[in-house]
Structure formats: structure tokens, C-alpha cells
Write a protein that holds these residues in place. Sequence first.
Motif, PDB file in Angstrom:
ATOM      1  N   LEU A 102       0.853  -1.181   0.000  1.00 36.50           N
ATOM      2  CA  LEU A 102       0.000   0.000   0.000  1.00 36.50           C
ATOM      3  C   LEU A 102       0.898   1.243   0.000  1.00 36.50           C
ATOM      4  CD1 LEU A 102      -3.160   0.616   0.238  1.00 36.50           C
ATOM      5  CD2 LEU A 102      -2.558   1.394   2.545  1.00 36.50           C
ATOM      6  N   LEU A 103       0.995   1.896  -1.138  1.00 37.95           N
ATOM      7  CA  LEU A 103       1.818   3.095  -1.249  1.00 37.95           C
ATOM      8  C   LEU A 103       1.009   4.290  -0.740  1.00 37.95           C
ATOM      9  CD1 LEU A 103       3.571   2.601  -4.704  1.00 37.95           C
ATOM     10  CD2 LEU A 103       4.069   1.582  -2.471  1.00 37.95           C
ATOM     11  N   CYS A 104       1.623   5.100   0.107  1.00 39.21           N
ATOM     12  CA  CYS A 104       0.915   6.155   0.836  1.00 39.21           C
ATOM     13  C   CYS A 104       1.483   7.537   0.544  1.00 39.21           C
ATOM     14  CB  CYS A 104       1.025   5.906   2.340  1.00 39.21           C
ATOM     15  SG  CYS A 104       0.382   4.305   2.873  1.00 39.21           S
ATOM     16  N   SER A 105       0.587   8.510   0.445  1.00 39.62           N
ATOM     17  CA  SER A 105       0.975   9.909   0.279  1.00 39.62           C
ATOM     18  C   SER A 105       0.055  10.757   1.149  1.00 39.62           C
ATOM     19  CB  SER A 105       0.858  10.325  -1.190  1.00 39.62           C
ATOM     20  OG  SER A 105       1.227  11.675  -1.362  1.00 39.62           O
ATOM     21  N   PHE A 106       0.626  11.729   1.867  1.00 42.03           N
ATOM     22  CA  PHE A 106      -0.135  12.546   2.818  1.00 42.03           C
ATOM     23  C   PHE A 106      -0.276  13.974   2.302  1.00 42.03           C
ATOM     24  CE2 PHE A 106       2.162   9.213   5.036  1.00 42.03           C
ATOM     25  CZ  PHE A 106       1.129   8.574   5.708  1.00 42.03           C
ATOM     26  N   SER A 107      -1.470  14.558   2.518  1.00 44.99           N
ATOM     27  CA  SER A 107      -1.683  15.926   2.020  1.00 44.99           C
ATOM     28  C   SER A 107      -2.778  16.642   2.795  1.00 44.99           C
ATOM     29  CB  SER A 107      -2.049  15.896   0.530  1.00 44.99           C
ATOM     30  OG  SER A 107      -3.261  15.186   0.342  1.00 44.99           O
ATOM     31  N   LEU A 246      -4.791  10.658   3.542  1.00 42.62           N
ATOM     32  CA  LEU A 246      -3.901   9.630   3.015  1.00 42.62           C
ATOM     33  C   LEU A 246      -4.423   9.203   1.651  1.00 42.62           C
ATOM     34  CD1 LEU A 246      -1.766   7.409   2.986  1.00 42.62           C
ATOM     35  CD2 LEU A 246      -3.175   6.080   4.562  1.00 42.62           C
ATOM     36  N   SER A 247      -3.650   9.475   0.623  1.00 35.90           N
ATOM     37  CA  SER A 247      -3.965   8.943  -0.709  1.00 35.90           C
ATOM     38  C   SER A 247      -3.162   7.667  -0.892  1.00 35.90           C
ATOM     39  CB  SER A 247      -3.593   9.960  -1.794  1.00 35.90           C
ATOM     40  OG  SER A 247      -4.394  11.123  -1.650  1.00 35.90           O
ATOM     41  N   PHE A 248      -3.794   6.660  -1.462  1.00 40.27           N
ATOM     42  CA  PHE A 248      -3.167   5.328  -1.459  1.00 40.27           C
ATOM     43  C   PHE A 248      -3.508   4.562  -2.737  1.00 40.27           C
ATOM     44  CE2 PHE A 248      -7.349   5.005   0.513  1.00 40.27           C
ATOM     45  CZ  PHE A 248      -7.930   3.940  -0.162  1.00 40.27           C
ATOM     46  N   ILE A 249      -2.647   3.608  -3.035  1.00 38.11           N
ATOM     47  CA  ILE A 249      -2.939   2.628  -4.089  1.00 38.11           C
ATOM     48  C   ILE A 249      -2.259   1.320  -3.734  1.00 38.11           C
ATOM     49  CG2 ILE A 249      -0.994   3.346  -5.565  1.00 38.11           C
ATOM     50  CD1 ILE A 249      -2.900   2.666  -7.989  1.00 38.11           C
ATOM     51  N   MET A 250      -2.928   0.221  -4.077  1.00 36.66           N
ATOM     52  CA  MET A 250      -2.348  -1.107  -3.884  1.00 36.66           C
ATOM     53  C   MET A 250      -2.702  -1.978  -5.091  1.00 36.66           C
ATOM     54  SD  MET A 250      -2.710  -3.755  -0.644  1.00 36.66           S
ATOM     55  CE  MET A 250      -4.490  -3.815  -0.696  1.00 36.66           C
ATOM     56  N   ARG A 251      -1.730  -2.727  -5.524  1.00 31.06           N
ATOM     57  CA  ARG A 251      -1.973  -3.743  -6.560  1.00 31.06           C
ATOM     58  C   ARG A 251      -2.405  -5.012  -5.850  1.00 31.06           C
ATOM     59  NH1 ARG A 251       2.818  -6.237 -10.098  1.00 31.06           N
ATOM     60  NH2 ARG A 251       1.706  -8.121 -10.703  1.00 31.06           N
TER      61      ARG A 251
END
Length: 253
Positions: A102-107, A246-251
Motif C-alpha cells: 500500500l503506497l501512501c501519500s499525505f496531504s 492519506l492517498s493510497f494505491i495497492m496492486r
Amino acid sequence: MSMKLYVNNQNFIAGMTLKNGAELENNNMALHVCENSNHVVENRKLLAAFLKCGLDAFICANQTHSANFQRVTAADSGRGAKQQDTAIANTDALYTYEPHLLLCSFSADCVPVIFYNEFEGLIGVIHSGWQGTVKEITLKLFEHLKHTEHCQLNNLHVQIGAALSQEKFEVDEDVYMKFKQLGYADDFMYYNEQTNKYHIDNQQTVKKQCELAGIPPEQITIDRTCTYLHPNGFSYRQDKQTGRHLSFIMRKK
């Protein structure tokens, strides 16, 4: 768990958590701005349960408004998930070809960028505040993917998440000039004579960077929700003491 899902198909799940007064610390997801780190970890556990993964799937970075990016692997699983000091240092974009991460980015006003490539299994997240935008982090990462990873950018799908609207992104001439020097942001700026301020559409500028890299415009989607104006938005500009989305994406496989 308060969130919006942007993508949820057999291969990928991607979205953005939302501010919610019913959750701990309004559903703040960031350890670097919290009253109690245990609250943030609890919020993340709720997200993990919804996504049917563990906290050890999370990969987080200590974001510094840089143009730095990093390819991550299963060896990075859990970095920054429970404590900030294990996060990937000085990095504002992450990408991987591996599943179940789960790749995470905060904003909180900055532009979150989520992307995936159906054919190559590539996923990634980018944190592009105005400093990241003028440093061209999005364009630089996509050029790296094209030249170093040999990624076919015409197969990329990009979701630009909720961020500060042009109406509320009010700046002085110094910031305006940084955008002007990019050479392609003029259509996304205007001057307000009443306030002597410039207004910049950071989302559209980032979208333009995606297009310049070679991503087809019809494969780029923008969530125009303003984090300042919307009650479910965390806004640093409105309240310096605020949480983070938290913006996220997972394969998935």
C-alpha cells in the motif's frame, strides 16, 4: 472509515481518506502532525481492515516538498506504518511493480497523484505541493519511468486527488513567477486586482505535467473537491494545526 475510492477493480484499489469528526483526530492519517500517534495508528488500522491488508503492507515516506522519488519493494513493507522514524526519508513519490504493497501519500491542500499501468502492474503515488510542482516532481518521475524503467506512459492512468482549489490558492508574485517560469502554467493562473494576489490551479498544472510526459489527457482524472472549502477536507491553509489525508494505491495481485 471515511474515504473515497477512485479505483476498485480486480487488479487495483486506490483512494483518499477524508476528514471525519466521528473518528479519532478527525481521521487524521499522519504521524508527523498528530496529538497522539496511537490515534493515527488506530485510524490506519481501520483503513487496513477495509482494504483487507495489514499495517505491514503500508509504505510511507517523510515528505519534504522535494522532487525525490523511490522505487520500493516488499523489503520496504511497513516502513513508516507505525512510527515516523522508519519511513523512507526525504521522498515525495513512491512506485512499485509488486503486489500487496500500500503506497501512501499525505496531504492537506497539496496535490496527490495516484497512477497505475494495467499492463505492466506499475503503481505509484506522488505528493505535489506547489514547491513539488515547480520542481516538476511529477514530470521528472514519469520521465524516469519512461527512460529508466522503460514504462509505456500511454498505458498509464492517473488520478489527481482532492486539493486546494484555484479560488483558495492565493499567492504573491514570488510564487507566481516560479509557476510562470515553467512555461506552460499561464492558462492556470489569474491576477486579482482587488487583493493584488495571484490565483494558481495547481491540479491543472500537474495535469499538464502528466500530458507533457506523454500520458493521454483522457486517462487523467481530477477530483475537483477543494480541501479548504469542503467539510471533509484537511486544509493547512485554513488551519495550520490540521491533520492529513492519506492517498493510497495497492496492486491486488
